[in-house]
Design an enzyme around this catalytic site. Structure first.
Site, short mmCIF file in Angstrom:
data_model
loop_
_atom_site.label_atom_id
_atom_site.label_comp_id
_atom_site.label_asym_id
_atom_site.label_seq_id
_atom_site.Cartn_x
_atom_site.Cartn_y
_atom_site.Cartn_z
N CYS A 21 0.83 -1.21 0.00
CA CYS A 21 0.00 0.00 0.00
C CYS A 21 0.87 1.25 0.00
O CYS A 21 0.36 2.36 -0.17
CB CYS A 21 -0.94 0.02 1.20
SG CYS A 21 -0.06 0.01 2.77
N ASP A 68 2.49 2.48 2.55
CA ASP A 68 2.47 3.20 3.82
C ASP A 68 3.75 2.95 4.61
O ASP A 68 4.35 1.88 4.52
CB ASP A 68 1.25 2.78 4.65
CG ASP A 68 -0.04 3.25 3.99
OD1 ASP A 68 0.05 4.07 3.07
OD2 ASP A 68 -1.11 2.81 4.41
N CYS A 127 -2.61 4.96 6.12
CA CYS A 127 -4.06 4.98 6.19
C CYS A 127 -4.53 5.24 7.63
O CYS A 127 -3.74 5.22 8.57
CB CYS A 127 -4.61 3.65 5.70
SG CYS A 127 -4.32 2.32 6.86
N CYS A 142 -2.57 -3.53 8.60
CA CYS A 142 -2.08 -2.19 8.95
C CYS A 142 -1.52 -2.19 10.37
O CYS A 142 -0.56 -1.48 10.67
CB CYS A 142 -3.20 -1.16 8.87
SG CYS A 142 -4.16 -1.28 7.37
FE1 FES Z 1 -1.45 0.60 4.24
FE2 FES Z 1 -3.26 0.48 6.08
S1 FES Z 1 -3.59 0.44 3.95
S2 FES Z 1 -1.15 0.46 6.33
#
Ligand code: FES
Length: 145
Positions: free
Chosen positions: A33, A35, A59, A103
């Site tokens: 993602c 992140d 997120c 996450c």
């Molecule tokens: Fe990437 Fe939550 S979608 S950490």
């Protein structure tokens, strides 16, 4: 979809920021993602976590879990902090939707990475701590989407 606690920690995250001259800093990413989470620990001479701050580029669930994780490890010893798993963080938040469970892994791994950094800087070994991954998907089989 999200519990009240998740919404609260997402909207009013605790312990956001950096610690100057931190005892340990850990950064972990999720390549899928994109992140990234960074955790800073201030650990005193008795091995107690005096302070903990985080920065998360991610997120809402990642922000909420980092916020809760920092609250949970503050005041704990290193060994106690190792027990703050993603499951413990999720329970403290009254759960996460299944698609958001991954996450919460960022918070657990980032704490481990910061403890690893602390151990390396001090030339010590922390019982039960494995070398953290830079990405939570490292070592996984490639999945098809
Ligand atoms: Fe990437 Fe939550 S979608 S950490």
């Amino acid at each position: 979809m999200y519990s009240e606690k998740v919404m609260d920690h997402f909207q009013n995250p605790r312990n956001v920021g950096e610690i100057e001259n931190a005892s340990g800093v850990g950064t972990v990413g999720n390549a899928k993602c994109g992140d990234i989470m960074r955790i800073y620990l201030d650990i005193d001479d008795d091995g107690v976590i005096r302070d903990c701050k985080f920065k998360t580029f991610g997120c809402g669930a990642a922000v909420a879990t980092s916020s809760m994780a920092t609250e949970l490890v503050k005041g704990k010893t290193i060994q106690e902090a190792l027990q703050v798993t993603n499951k413990a963080v999720m329970e403290a938040l009254d759960g996460l939707p299944p698609v958001k469970v991954h996450c919460s892994l960022l918070a657990e791994e980032a704490i481990h990475a910061a403890l690893w950094d602390y151990a390396e800087k001090h030339g010590i070994k922390i019982e039960g701590l494995k070398k953290p991954k830079a990405d939570i998907h490292d070592g996984e089989e490639e999945e098809e989407y």
